[in-house]
Structures are given as structure tokens and as C-alpha cells.
Design an enzyme around this catalytic site. Structure first.
Site, PDB file in Angstrom:
ATOM      1  N   ASP A 255      -1.611   2.862 -10.137  1.00 38.34           N
ATOM      2  CA  ASP A 255      -0.651   1.755 -10.193  1.00 38.34           C
ATOM      3  C   ASP A 255      -0.813   0.905  -8.939  1.00 38.34           C
ATOM      4  OD1 ASP A 255       1.904   0.203 -10.644  1.00 38.34           O
ATOM      5  OD2 ASP A 255       2.081   1.659 -12.260  1.00 38.34           O
ATOM      6  N   HIS A 278      -3.306  -1.346  -9.485  1.00 40.35           N
ATOM      7  CA  HIS A 278      -2.790  -2.599 -10.039  1.00 40.35           C
ATOM      8  C   HIS A 278      -2.691  -3.682  -8.973  1.00 40.35           C
ATOM      9  CE1 HIS A 278      -0.720  -0.571 -13.758  1.00 40.35           C
ATOM     10  NE2 HIS A 278      -1.996  -0.272 -13.640  1.00 40.35           N
TER      11      HIS A 278
END
Length: 453
Positions: A255, A278
Site C-alpha cells: 500500500d 501505492h
């Protein structure tokens, strides 16, 4: 009278032993006993000698030493050090409130590992309303230093397996997963040298914290089950934080590599390496109806972002029931991206909201004075030729957005496309509106794949 005096003395002595006496397997080494400190592994060239507390280690993964750890923390508080020795494991199976700390060091050279007793942790934790977050423990107070060559292990595999297919921001989600390291009401915290492994959820969350630094830390989350990935294992998340420094750190997770959240100011990041993430993100902010959120004064320099969804990203919520605010004075400088879907992105249609809904209920978070300088490398090509998507909401202000020395390419072909919609003023490079027929296909592809966490 003598009898009562003796009785009082006896009671006082018993109480003193109960408070100050050693527990089984523990010992305390004076700061001036250099020989004993060296033998125990507590002698450190970089850190001054301190009164050093040693506790027993776990004999197995079922041997919970939470009570010993808490005793050791209390004994080392106010000027001492708790040593968790190299080659030894310390299993934590009970929630711990460590918000009473003042002038303490923890030397983590061994492995500090949480149990994976999901029913226990879901019933016994510290809960935060923000995105329904929970934690194993919380650290607070002032002048807290954690350093060493050891591992803080969240033991996340069972959590990954059982959470597979679910979404953390789903309003109906009840499967809460603990955060590996949390500070709350803390001032002057430093973490150095350790590895943070397999957090069940976010790796770090700092709440109402001032002046916290991480240096030379490795954050890693991986799954042995290909159908159950380590979701939402963000490297760094913040809430009401002033002063965050991250340097010389590697993050290999599933993430956000970095994700300051509401009311975070004065962030400095240098020499950060991110794989499979991310992105180095600002936000998300603006999630809660009627609430003002800000992120302000951020400097991010010398960052490598590999094999991820995003590179440099700002994200703000849109929808019928969201908040408002600003992300202001943020600089990304000398950023290297490779095989990254969105190297540069301003996302004001977060979270899981499609283009039609976003147009009907745009974001009310302003993006101002944002600089992207010396950004280079390649996209993955999954978004076509688009290497930067800078699209501002009609309800928000996007001004002072500047791009300098941008050298990004796409395997989908040349020339690379920079999209800018709703931006006030000159951004410093040639860009195209998403309505341009030559860019529409790439932009539509980019945005159809972007509406996700």
C-alpha cells in the site's frame, strides 16, 4: 510503640520489594558497568551508556512475556534502557498501554513478535475512530528512543488470509486488523535501524505526536498465500502530527509507502526507497463530513519508487458526504520511478468513486503550492501514454502547481502525455486537457483503473 514501628517498617520493606525487586529472569546492569554491558550486548558506540534492564525471552511462540515486557519498560523508564537481546524472541500476547514514558531507550536486537490470536486482538485493542483503526499497543510520553538491529514482527499472515477479499474502507467492514506501531500524545520519538515485518494493517500510525523520526528502517510485508495479499500495510500514517522525519529507509509493502493524513505539518523525507507500493502520497484527507483537514509544509527528496501503482500522489475525497481542507506547500524533488502506473497524480476523486459521481459531488480540498521537480523514469504503460494526471475538482482551488525537469517515458509510446484540467495558472510544462481527442483514450484508460485505494 516499638511493635507498631517494626510492623510499619516491615510493611514498607515488603512494598519496596514488590515495586523494586527483580522478576524471574530479569536483571539490571548499572550504567558504569561497561564490562557487563558489553557482555550483554548493551554496549553501543553511538548511544550513551545507561542503566540497562534485561527481561527473560520467550521459550516458544506461545510463551507470552507481555507482563515481563511491561515490567521492563517501567524499570527502564526515566533514564534507562530496555535491552531485547540478539538471537532471542519476545512474544507479546496482551495489549499494552505505554503512554507514561519519559526519557527511555529500547534497544531491539532480538525479535519482538505479536501473537496471531485474532479473536483476542479484535476484542482487546486500542481503537481509533479514524478509519476504524486498532492497535496492539500505544506508545506515548516524551523522549522515547527505539534502536537496534532487531525485528518488530506483526505476524500478519493469518490476518492476510482471513481479510482476503474485504476492503478496509467498506462501511460494513468489521474485520479490524491491528497496526504494528502506534504513538499517541508523544513528543520527541526516534526509531532507528530496526526492521518492521508483516504488520496486519498499517505499519506505523502516529496520533497527536510531535517530532518523530525514523532513520535506516526496513519495512516489509509479504504473504505466503498468493490469494491473500498484505493489504493496507502503509509504511507511515499520521493524524494530528507536527514534525515527521523519515530518512534512509526502505519500504516493501502492499500500500502507500508514505501517507500523511489529516492535520499533518512539517514533514521531511529524504533517501526513501519504495517497492510495490501505492506511492509517496499526501492524504487521503477530506473524508469526514464537515471536518477541516490540512497537510502543510512537506519536503520529499531523493525517493525511488519501483513497481507500484503511484509515484508522487496527492489524494482527497469526493462524494455527497465529505469534508474539506487543503494540501499546501509540498515539494517532491529528485524522484525516480520505474514500472509505475501513475508517476505523478493529483487524485481528487478518492475513494472508489467513478467519474460521473465525482463530477456530481466534487472534492472541496484545495491543492496549492505543489512542486514536482526532477522527476524521471518510466511508467508501466498501464495508463497508456499518460505519465502525469493533474486534474482538479471544480469545487476546489488548484494553484501554484509547478512541474520542473520532468523526464518520464511510457512503454506505450511517445510522446508521453501530461494531463492538466482545472489547474490555475501555468504549470511550467506542456500539458493537455483530457478533452483533447488525442489524449482521451489514454486518459479514459488511466481513470478507469484509478478509482481504487
Amino acid at each position: 510503640m516499638k511493635f507498631f514501628a517494626l510492623a510499619a517498617l516491615f510493611a514498607s520493606t515488603v512494598n519496596s520489594i514488590a515495586v523494586d525487586g527483580l522478576i524471574p529472569g530479569a536483571r539490571v546492569i548499572p550504567a558504569n558497568d561497561v564490562v557487563a554491558l558489553k557482555k550483554a550486548g548493551a554496549y553501543h558506540q553511538k548511544h550513551h551508556h545507561r542503566r540497562t534492564v534485561i527481561i527473560r525471552s520467550s521459550s516458544s511462540d506461545e510463551d507470552d512475556v507481555s507482563a515481563d515486557f511491561l515490567w521492563g519498560i517501567k524499570r527502564a523508564n526515566h533514564g534507562g534502557r530496555l535491552l531485547l537481546q540478539n538471537g532471542k524472541k519476545y512474544v507479546i500476547g496482551k495489549k499494552l498501554d505505554l503512554t507514561f514514558l519519559k526519557d527511555i531507550e529500547v534497544q531491539l536486537d532480538g525479535e519482538l513478535k505479536f501473537t496471531n490470536d485474532v479473536p483476542y486482538w479484535q476484542a482487546n485493542n486500542f481503537y481509533y475512530d479514524f478509519q476504524k483503526s486498532i492497535s496492539f499497543w500505544r506508545w506515548g510520553g516524551e523522549d522515547i528512543k527505539i534502536f537496534g538491529s532487531g525485528v518488530l514482527n506483526g505476524n500478519g499472515q493469518r490476518w492476510y488470509n482471513e481479510f482476503a477479499g474485504q476492503e478496509i474502507l467498506d462501511p460494513n467492514n468489521k474485520y479490524y486488523r491491528p497496526i504494528l506501531f502506534v504513538t499517541e500524545n508523544a513528543t520527541r520519538v526516534s526509531v532507528e535501524g530496526i526492521t518492521q515485518l508483516n504488520s496486519p494493517c498499517w505499519t506505523n500510525f502516529f496520533v497527536r505526536t510531535k517530532d518523530i523520526s525514523f532513520d535506516n528502517v526496513f519495512i516489509h510485508a509479504y504473504s505466503t498465500n498468493a490469494s491473500a495479499l498484505p493489504k493496507n500495510t502503509d509504511g507511515f500514517d499520521t493524524l494530528n502530527v507536527d514534525g515527521l522525519t523519515v530518512t534512509n529507509t526502505r519500504v516493501d509493502i502492499g500500500d502507500d509507502c508514505l501517507s500523511p493524513k489529516p492535520n499533518t505539518t512539517n514533514v521531511f523525507v529524504k533517501n526513501l526507497w519504495c517497492n510495490g507500493t501505492h506511492g509517496a502520497s499526501m492524504g487521503s484527507i477530506g473524508q469526514y463530513p464537515g471536518v477541516l483537514d490540512i497537510i502543510e509544509n512537506v519536503w520529499i527528496e531523493n525517493v525511488t519508487l519501483l513497481n507500484g501503482e503511484n509515484g508522487a500522489r496527492l489524494k482527497a475525497w469526493a462524494g455527497p458526504d465529505v469534508g474539506y481542507g487543503r494540501i499546501n506547500n509540498v515539494t517532491y524533488k529528485n524522484i525516480h520511478v520505474e514500472n509505475t502506473d501513475n508517476p505523478i497524480v493529483l487524485d481528487q476523486c478518492y475513494f472508489n468513486i467513478n467519474a460521473t459521481q465525482c463530477a456530481a459531488y466534487p472534492s472541496r480540498v484545495n491543492f496549492t503550492n505543489i512542486v514536482f521537480e526532477d522527476i524521471y523514469g518510466t511508467s508501466s504503460g498501464k495508463r497508456g501514454k499518460v505519465v502525469a494526471d493533474l486534474t482538479c475538482s471544480p469545487n476546489a482551488v488548484c494553484s501554484g502547481i509547478r512541474l520542473k525537469n520532468i523526464h518520464l517515458t511510457s512503454p506505450a509510446g511517445s510522446p508521453p502525455v501530461i494531463v492538466c484540467d482545472g489547474i490555475q495558472g501555468d504549470i511550467g510544462v506542456e500539458c493537455q486537457s483530457s478533452s483533447n481527442s488525442t489524449t482521451r483514450r489514454s486518459v479514459d484508460l488511466a481513470r478507469s483503473l484509478k478509482y481504487r485505494a
